[in-house]
Motif scaffolding. Sequence first.
Motif, PDB file in Angstrom:
ATOM      1  N   LYS A 178       0.830  -1.199   0.000  1.00  0.00           N
ATOM      2  CA  LYS A 178       0.000   0.000   0.000  1.00  0.00           C
ATOM      3  C   LYS A 178       0.869   1.255   0.000  1.00  0.00           C
ATOM      4  CE  LYS A 178      -3.574   2.400   2.664  1.00  0.00           C
ATOM      5  NZ  LYS A 178      -4.396   2.390   3.894  1.00  0.00           N
ATOM      6  N   LEU A 179       1.888   1.262   0.865  1.00  0.00           N
ATOM      7  CA  LEU A 179       2.791   2.416   0.931  1.00  0.00           C
ATOM      8  C   LEU A 179       3.540   2.595  -0.391  1.00  0.00           C
ATOM      9  CD1 LEU A 179       4.268   1.985   4.525  1.00  0.00           C
ATOM     10  CD2 LEU A 179       2.644   3.732   3.758  1.00  0.00           C
ATOM     11  N   SER A 180       3.932   1.474  -0.995  1.00  0.00           N
ATOM     12  CA  SER A 180       4.639   1.551  -2.271  1.00  0.00           C
ATOM     13  C   SER A 180       3.740   2.141  -3.352  1.00  0.00           C
ATOM     14  CB  SER A 180       5.118   0.155  -2.689  1.00  0.00           C
ATOM     15  OG  SER A 180       5.766   0.192  -3.938  1.00  0.00           O
ATOM     16  N   THR A 181       2.461   1.702  -3.353  1.00  0.00           N
ATOM     17  CA  THR A 181       1.503   2.229  -4.333  1.00  0.00           C
ATOM     18  C   THR A 181       1.271   3.718  -4.109  1.00  0.00           C
ATOM     19  OG1 THR A 181       0.413   0.071  -4.480  1.00  0.00           O
ATOM     20  CG2 THR A 181      -0.829   1.991  -5.262  1.00  0.00           C
ATOM     21  N   GLU A 182       1.065   4.104  -2.829  1.00  0.00           N
ATOM     22  CA  GLU A 182       0.850   5.514  -2.511  1.00  0.00           C
ATOM     23  C   GLU A 182       2.070   6.352  -2.888  1.00  0.00           C
ATOM     24  OE1 GLU A 182      -0.105   5.562   1.598  1.00  0.00           O
ATOM     25  OE2 GLU A 182      -2.203   4.950   1.297  1.00  0.00           O
ATOM     26  N   LYS A 183       3.251   5.793  -2.676  1.00  0.00           N
ATOM     27  CA  LYS A 183       4.470   6.502  -3.039  1.00  0.00           C
ATOM     28  C   LYS A 183       4.535   6.733  -4.546  1.00  0.00           C
ATOM     29  CE  LYS A 183       9.513   5.885  -2.994  1.00  0.00           C
ATOM     30  NZ  LYS A 183       9.676   5.594  -4.413  1.00  0.00           N
ATOM     31  N   ASP A 184       4.227   5.682  -5.318  1.00  0.00           N
ATOM     32  CA  ASP A 184       4.243   5.815  -6.770  1.00  0.00           C
ATOM     33  C   ASP A 184       3.213   6.840  -7.241  1.00  0.00           C
ATOM     34  OD1 ASP A 184       6.209   3.916  -6.888  1.00  0.00           O
ATOM     35  OD2 ASP A 184       4.849   2.245  -7.332  1.00  0.00           O
ATOM     36  N   GLU A 185       2.007   6.780  -6.641  1.00  0.00           N
ATOM     37  CA  GLU A 185       0.962   7.737  -7.016  1.00  0.00           C
ATOM     38  C   GLU A 185       1.376   9.161  -6.665  1.00  0.00           C
ATOM     39  OE1 GLU A 185      -2.457   6.363  -4.975  1.00  0.00           O
ATOM     40  OE2 GLU A 185      -2.902   4.741  -6.407  1.00  0.00           O
ATOM     41  N   GLU A 231       4.458  10.327  -6.334  1.00  0.00           N
ATOM     42  CA  GLU A 231       5.532  10.757  -7.228  1.00  0.00           C
ATOM     43  C   GLU A 231       4.980  11.107  -8.607  1.00  0.00           C
ATOM     44  OE1 GLU A 231       8.326   7.582  -7.200  1.00  0.00           O
ATOM     45  OE2 GLU A 231       9.315   8.253  -5.345  1.00  0.00           O
ATOM     46  N   SER A 232       4.009  10.315  -9.097  1.00  0.00           N
ATOM     47  CA  SER A 232       3.406  10.601 -10.401  1.00  0.00           C
ATOM     48  C   SER A 232       2.656  11.924 -10.367  1.00  0.00           C
ATOM     49  CB  SER A 232       2.447   9.468 -10.792  1.00  0.00           C
ATOM     50  OG  SER A 232       3.148   8.238 -10.921  1.00  0.00           O
ATOM     51  N   GLU A 233       1.921  12.166  -9.265  1.00  0.00           N
ATOM     52  CA  GLU A 233       1.161  13.407  -9.136  1.00  0.00           C
ATOM     53  C   GLU A 233       2.088  14.610  -9.064  1.00  0.00           C
ATOM     54  OE1 GLU A 233      -2.147  15.416  -6.092  1.00  0.00           O
ATOM     55  OE2 GLU A 233      -1.464  13.334  -5.813  1.00  0.00           O
ATOM     56  N   VAL A 234       3.141  14.490  -8.256  1.00  0.00           N
ATOM     57  CA  VAL A 234       4.102  15.584  -8.130  1.00  0.00           C
ATOM     58  C   VAL A 234       4.793  15.844  -9.463  1.00  0.00           C
ATOM     59  CG1 VAL A 234       6.287  16.267  -7.063  1.00  0.00           C
ATOM     60  CG2 VAL A 234       4.476  15.273  -5.666  1.00  0.00           C
ATOM     61  N   VAL A 250       3.684  22.985 -14.357  1.00  0.00           N
ATOM     62  CA  VAL A 250       4.303  24.256 -13.980  1.00  0.00           C
ATOM     63  C   VAL A 250       5.415  24.613 -14.964  1.00  0.00           C
ATOM     64  CG1 VAL A 250       5.692  25.427 -12.220  1.00  0.00           C
ATOM     65  CG2 VAL A 250       3.700  24.068 -11.545  1.00  0.00           C
ATOM     66  N   LEU A 251       6.219  23.608 -15.328  1.00  0.00           N
ATOM     67  CA  LEU A 251       7.319  23.847 -16.253  1.00  0.00           C
ATOM     68  C   LEU A 251       6.794  24.290 -17.619  1.00  0.00           C
ATOM     69  CD1 LEU A 251      10.363  23.706 -16.757  1.00  0.00           C
ATOM     70  CD2 LEU A 251      10.069  21.308 -17.409  1.00  0.00           C
ATOM     71  N   ASN A 252       5.748  23.604 -18.119  1.00  0.00           N
ATOM     72  CA  ASN A 252       5.161  23.994 -19.395  1.00  0.00           C
ATOM     73  C   ASN A 252       4.570  25.395 -19.337  1.00  0.00           C
ATOM     74  OD1 ASN A 252       5.847  21.571 -20.591  1.00  0.00           O
ATOM     75  ND2 ASN A 252       3.881  20.590 -20.092  1.00  0.00           N
ATOM     76  N   SER A 253       3.936  25.720 -18.194  1.00  0.00           N
ATOM     77  CA  SER A 253       3.370  27.056 -18.020  1.00  0.00           C
ATOM     78  C   SER A 253       4.462  28.115 -18.054  1.00  0.00           C
ATOM     79  CB  SER A 253       2.595  27.131 -16.710  1.00  0.00           C
ATOM     80  OG  SER A 253       2.107  28.436 -16.481  1.00  0.00           O
ATOM     81  N   LYS A 254       5.577  27.822 -17.374  1.00  0.00           N
ATOM     82  CA  LYS A 254       6.702  28.759 -17.363  1.00  0.00           C
ATOM     83  C   LYS A 254       7.263  28.933 -18.777  1.00  0.00           C
ATOM     84  CE  LYS A 254       6.910  29.590 -12.920  1.00  0.00           C
ATOM     85  NZ  LYS A 254       6.649  30.955 -12.387  1.00  0.00           N
ATOM     86  N   LYS A 255       7.361  27.811 -19.483  1.00  0.00           N
ATOM     87  CA  LYS A 255       7.871  27.881 -20.853  1.00  0.00           C
ATOM     88  C   LYS A 255       6.943  28.731 -21.727  1.00  0.00           C
ATOM     89  CE  LYS A 255      10.406  23.509 -21.044  1.00  0.00           C
ATOM     90  NZ  LYS A 255      10.469  22.170 -21.683  1.00  0.00           N
TER      91      LYS A 255
END
Length: 237
Positions: free
Chosen positions: A167-174, A176-179, A186-191
């Motif tokens: 569960k923790l591994s799944t939450e970590k992956d989710e 990281e994907s969300e971040v 944000v990067l595309n917006s800045k560009k």
Amino acid sequence: MESETEARHSCLKLELTQDSSNQTIFVKGTWFPSRFSLSITDGYDSWLCTASEEDVRERASQWDQSVSEYIEFAERYLGFQQPGSVYRFTDAGNGHRRLSWTFEKEGIKLEWRWRCTPSPNNKNTTAAILDFLMDANIRLSEEVVKKTESFEQLKEEAHKCLVQSEKLSTEKDEFESEVYAKFVNVLNSKKAKLRELRDRLSKQEARGKLPEEEDVSGDETEQSKSETDDGSEETTD
């Protein structure tokens, strides 16, 4: 005098092969720091062997051992049947028996013997051995049950830990994907803003150069006209 609380107990099911026949006897040992006693039964008859402190001390001296070493050695061979050792339980006359076992020392095969006397009460001696075996079996069964329950609890805890870890591994992956997705946005917006700013600067620069060029052309036209006018006047005169 050594108390019963100092005693250790063992019970050996001894498989004997002698006179081309198989025989099974049970040898119950009670072991003290400086003496021991044996109760032996074949299921029908029973025998006793009492090794006093004096007997043990004399035997230990004959074998150049300390009393504790002698007791430890005897308990090892009569607590568990030792591979390679030849055990015998032979007739010694008048209902007596001789219990013996062999061992090797410095490459020499040696033999220990103890004389056993008939029990005054076969039924009681055999019953005492059977009671000890039953009690030992109950204790072992209870220990097996406790070990099994403990194992099942550990297995359940391990499963819970595994589920929690997944569960923790799944939450970590989710997470990281969300971040990462937010970072990309944000990067595309800045560009995009940088491109917009660059375009605006380019347009401002373009608009700023065109009027200046027009002014310069106008000045040059006026100056040329003035010179022409001056020249015409001079020519007329």
